[in-house]
Design an enzyme around this catalytic site. Structure first.
Site, PDB file in Angstrom:
ATOM      1  N   LYS A 113      -2.042-119.964  13.937  1.00 36.66           N
ATOM      2  CA  LYS A 113      -1.678-118.960  15.027  1.00 36.66           C
ATOM      3  C   LYS A 113      -3.109-118.980  15.827  1.00 36.66           C
ATOM      4  O   LYS A 113      -3.600-119.038  17.023  1.00 36.66           O
ATOM      5  CB  LYS A 113      -1.131-117.759  14.567  1.00 36.66           C
ATOM      6  N   GLU A 157      -9.509-120.197   5.715  1.00 38.19           N
ATOM      7  CA  GLU A 157      -9.102-121.310   4.693  1.00 38.19           C
ATOM      8  C   GLU A 157      -8.599-122.437   5.401  1.00 38.19           C
ATOM      9  O   GLU A 157      -8.978-123.459   4.974  1.00 38.19           O
ATOM     10  CB  GLU A 157      -7.935-120.630   4.080  1.00 38.19           C
ATOM     11  N   GLY A 191       2.936-114.079  12.825  1.00 39.55           N
ATOM     12  CA  GLY A 191       2.582-115.368  11.996  1.00 39.55           C
ATOM     13  C   GLY A 191       3.624-115.581  10.779  1.00 39.55           C
ATOM     14  O   GLY A 191       4.483-116.456  10.710  1.00 39.55           O
ATOM     15  N   ARG A 192       4.187-114.393  10.372  1.00 38.69           N
ATOM     16  CA  ARG A 192       5.525-114.537   9.343  1.00 38.69           C
ATOM     17  C   ARG A 192       6.589-114.354   9.976  1.00 38.69           C
ATOM     18  O   ARG A 192       7.768-114.598   9.216  1.00 38.69           O
ATOM     19  CB  ARG A 192       5.400-113.138   8.462  1.00 38.69           C
ATOM     20  N   GLU A 228       4.045-108.005   3.860  1.00 38.69           N
ATOM     21  CA  GLU A 228       3.031-107.982   5.005  1.00 38.69           C
ATOM     22  C   GLU A 228       3.371-107.188   6.151  1.00 38.69           C
ATOM     23  O   GLU A 228       2.847-106.663   6.821  1.00 38.69           O
ATOM     24  CB  GLU A 228       2.718-109.230   5.541  1.00 38.69           C
ATOM     25  N   HIS A 262      15.923-117.037 -18.489  1.00 35.66           N
ATOM     26  CA  HIS A 262      15.028-117.332 -19.592  1.00 35.66           C
ATOM     27  C   HIS A 262      13.490-116.881 -19.485  1.00 35.66           C
ATOM     28  O   HIS A 262      12.757-117.390 -20.095  1.00 35.66           O
ATOM     29  CB  HIS A 262      15.347-118.791 -19.928  1.00 35.66           C
ATOM     30  N   LYS A 289     -11.177-110.078   4.183  1.00 33.82           N
ATOM     31  CA  LYS A 289     -11.818-111.128   4.976  1.00 33.82           C
ATOM     32  C   LYS A 289     -13.166-110.915   5.075  1.00 33.82           C
ATOM     33  O   LYS A 289     -14.085-111.909   5.124  1.00 33.82           O
ATOM     34  CB  LYS A 289     -11.000-111.308   6.215  1.00 33.82           C
TER      35      LYS A 289
HETATM   36  O1  F6P Z   1      -4.450-112.961   6.897  1.00 34.15           O
HETATM   37  C1  F6P Z   1      -3.119-112.783   7.064  1.00 34.15           C
HETATM   38  C2  F6P Z   1      -2.527-113.814   8.332  1.00 34.15           C
HETATM   39  O2  F6P Z   1      -3.070-113.351   9.381  1.00 34.15           O
HETATM   40  C3  F6P Z   1      -1.072-113.760   8.166  1.00 34.15           C
HETATM   41  O3  F6P Z   1      -0.446-112.513   9.015  1.00 34.15           O
HETATM   42  C4  F6P Z   1      -0.904-115.154   9.003  1.00 34.15           C
HETATM   43  O4  F6P Z   1       0.466-115.679   8.872  1.00 34.15           O
HETATM   44  C5  F6P Z   1      -2.089-115.871   8.175  1.00 34.15           C
HETATM   45  O5  F6P Z   1      -3.086-114.916   8.144  1.00 34.15           O
HETATM   46  C6  F6P Z   1      -2.287-117.003   8.866  1.00 34.15           C
HETATM   47  O6  F6P Z   1      -3.037-116.934  10.214  1.00 34.15           O
HETATM   48  P1  F6P Z   1      -3.235-118.018  11.183  1.00 34.15           P
HETATM   49  O7  F6P Z   1      -1.881-118.597  11.412  1.00 34.15           O
HETATM   50  O8  F6P Z   1      -3.585-117.429  12.405  1.00 34.15           O
HETATM   51  O9  F6P Z   1      -4.123-118.843  10.571  1.00 34.15           O
END
Ligand code: F6P
Length: 557
Positions: A219, A225, A280-281, A366, A397, A517
């Site tokens: 987003k 990452e 995002g979620r 979240e 199990h 972060k």
């Molecule tokens: O760190 C949490 C977050 O901001 C989530 O809310 C989001 O889904 C995820 O990181 C990834 O963010 P992006 O889509 O901006 O890479």
């Protein structure tokens, strides 16, 4: 871009939890019903199974195995009314900036509006924007699927790797697994999220770069990452194909941030956009679902959206005693805030839903894992529970022992289907027999008398008693289809929404992820150099040990 935020919620203020009349009434009521056993409740009311059930969008909800009586439901619905859930819901659907700490509307429901249904917010018809992107996604998905989107060397794309994390990974990954049966089996889909390079290495080790397409999904397009993995993907591709030009045919981006996409080196003609009013979620039905749309095709993706929309309509219009998201939300509140339950288990009896609880962890935790309320004060009551789970029967199990005989009360959602997508042998009956048996065992247990009557030696008898009275919801549907999956996900979205409103938290921000972060960024710069460390003694010692072991390893190399 993030706007300067308004400091307070646009919704009317709420009375603090302890002073709410419905909370007080529920506390009194709780004392009256807390010791009632489901055994007794079912005996007293032979219609209970039907009485406490509701059905919508192909989902049958049996909530009779909850520790409730009719009055409980009335009071819980009163709690939701008092928390002005209808006002909040309409504010969300209308596009008010209910995500007030980020100054944003919350309009994931606009992502699944039918083309002909306009939604004008701030003078703009969002449905037009949404469908413009959906049309481009459909066109792109068709090109990949029919082989007309060729790689740099002229080969057809056979592998699609989604690179993203959090909402840019969990949704499409969960839905791809859920809808594998509907996917083009000649395509290989992979999902890379972790900044641990093992994730990338293992996902790509058997892929031919000339046949591989990367969808970089973020987003913000600033997530550490994802950018690290995207850079790794680019060098993997460019070193194999020998030209930077290859990026154009092997990389597409999904983002709200065109500037950063261009800075990364992806042509914005190959970008699929969405908007800051999609959290995002809550984004798997936006362009974030591109990998899924490629896998299952645009028609099935459209069905998925229709399923989301079905549930939106149901949530908006169904009377509350039949309203699935509202019922599931208030039942969750009942255990969370009155019984003191700390967690909630999600137990799908379908292998295709293997990632569903992981997906719901982000959606729920979240959204509602917050101790500051919308008034900026610490809330006096519990908010979101720990969400966890595994597909049945594997969980049986592993951890069901604790569900049946542990000291903790863990409400659970059982999700199952009458028809299997892989009807082999008598597997499905075996699976579903377990599905029905577990909620029965959890509810009714086995008494000491029953155990003794089986001739169990006295010394062992107590160990074999199941006290029961463990609450569950059962969601039963005919078959897992794209449409059903859309409705199921939307059901949980709205459940989480209703709970957030009742707890008076902003379910749409996520400030709690920021501190880690920031600290990680600082520490990244400290790992490779022998600079002075100014953390606490624990963190300093750990970093020193890491540095030493890293240096020793590089000395050996
Ligand atoms: O760190 C949490 C977050 O901001 C989530 O809310 C989001 O889904 C995820 O990181 C990834 O963010 P992006 O889509 O901006 O890479």
């Amino acid at each position: 871009m993030r706007r300067v935020t308004s400091p307070s919620s646009p919704l009317p203020a709420l009375t603090p939890w302890p002073q709410r009349p419905a909370v007080r009434e529920l506390q009194r009521h709780f004392e009256e019903v807390r010791s009632l056993h489901l055994r007794q409740l079912f005996q007293e009311d032979p219609q209970r199974g039907e009485r406490f059930s509701a059905e919508a969008c192909g989902l049958y909800l049996d909530y009779s195995k909850n520790r409730i009586v009719p009055r409980t439901v009335e009071l819980l619905l009163e709690l939701a009314r008092e928390a002005r859930v209808p006002t909040a819901a309409e504010a969300m659907f209308r596009g008010d900036e209910i995500n007030f700490t980020e100054g944003r509307s919350v309009l994931h429901t606009a992502l699944r509006l039918p083309r002909e249904q306009a939604l004008v917010v701030g003078g703009r018809n969002l449905t037009v924007d949404v469908h413009e992107v959906l049309d481009r996604m459909a066109q792109f998905a068709r090109q990949v699927r029919d082989g007309s989107w060729l790689g740099h060397t002229g080969k057809r794309i056979k592998n699609v790797v989604n690179v993203g994390i959090g909402g840019s990974d969990l949704g499409p990954y969960m839905a791809y697994e859920a809808l594998r049966a509907y996917s083009d089996r000649s395509l290989t889909l992979r999902f890379v999220s972790n900044v641990d390079a093992t994730d990338f290495a293992e996902a790509t080790r058997d892929l031919d770069p000339s046949e591989t397409l990367f969808i970089i999904c973020s987003k913000t397009f600033t997530t550490q990452e994802t950018l690290a993995n995207a850079r790794l993907a680019r060098s993997w591709l460019v070193s194999a194909l020998g030209s930077e030009q290859a990026v154009r045919r092997h990389f597409v981006a999904v983002s709200t941030n065109a500037e950063e996409v261009a800075r990364f080196g992806i042509d914005t003609a190959n970008m699929f956009g969405f908007w800051d009013w999609v959290g995002g979620r809550y984004s798997m039905d936006s362009a974030v679902g591109l990998s899924l749309a490629v896998a299952i095709g645009p028609e099935a993706f459209g069905e998925l959206l229709a399923g989301f929309h079905d549930m939106d309509q149901h949530f908006r219009t169904a009377p509350w005693p039949q309203n699935l998201p509202v019922l599931m939300a208030v039942l969750g509140v009942w255990y969370n805030n009155f019984f003191g339950a700390e967690s909630h288990a999600i137990l799908p009896y379908d292998q295709y839903l293997s990632r569903f609880s992981a997906y719901l962890q982000q959606l729920d935790m979240e959204s509602n894992g917050k101790y500051v309320g919308s008034d900026g004060q610490r809330v006096p009551q519990q908010t979101g529970p720990v969400i966890w789970g595994q597909p049945g029967t594997n969980g049986q199990h592993a951890f069901y022992q604790l569900l049946h005989q542990g000291t903790k009360l863990i409400p659970a959602d059982f999700i199952g289907f009458s028809r299997s997508l892989n009807p082999l042998g008598d597997h499905h009956d075996l699976l579903m027999a377990n599905f029905f048996a577990q909620t029965e065992a959890l509810a009714f247990g086995k008494t000491l008398e029953e155990v003794k009557a089986e001739g169990v030696p006295a010394a062992l008898a107590q160990h074999k008693v199941f006290e029961g009275n463990r609450p569950t919801n059962t969601l039963l549907a005919e078959r897992l289809t794209p449409r059903l999956l859309g409705s199921l996900v939307a059901l949980y979205e709205h459940k989480v929404f209703v709970q957030g409103v009742i707890w008076n938290v902003n379910s749409f921000d996520q400030w709690g992820v920021e501190l880690g972060k920031v600290l990680a960024k600082r520490i990244t710069g400290e790992l490779g150099v022998a600079s002075e460390l100014r953390h606490d003694s624990s963190t300093n010692a750990l970093i020193r040990r890491y540095r030493a072991q890293r240096a020793a390893a590089s000395g050996k190399a």
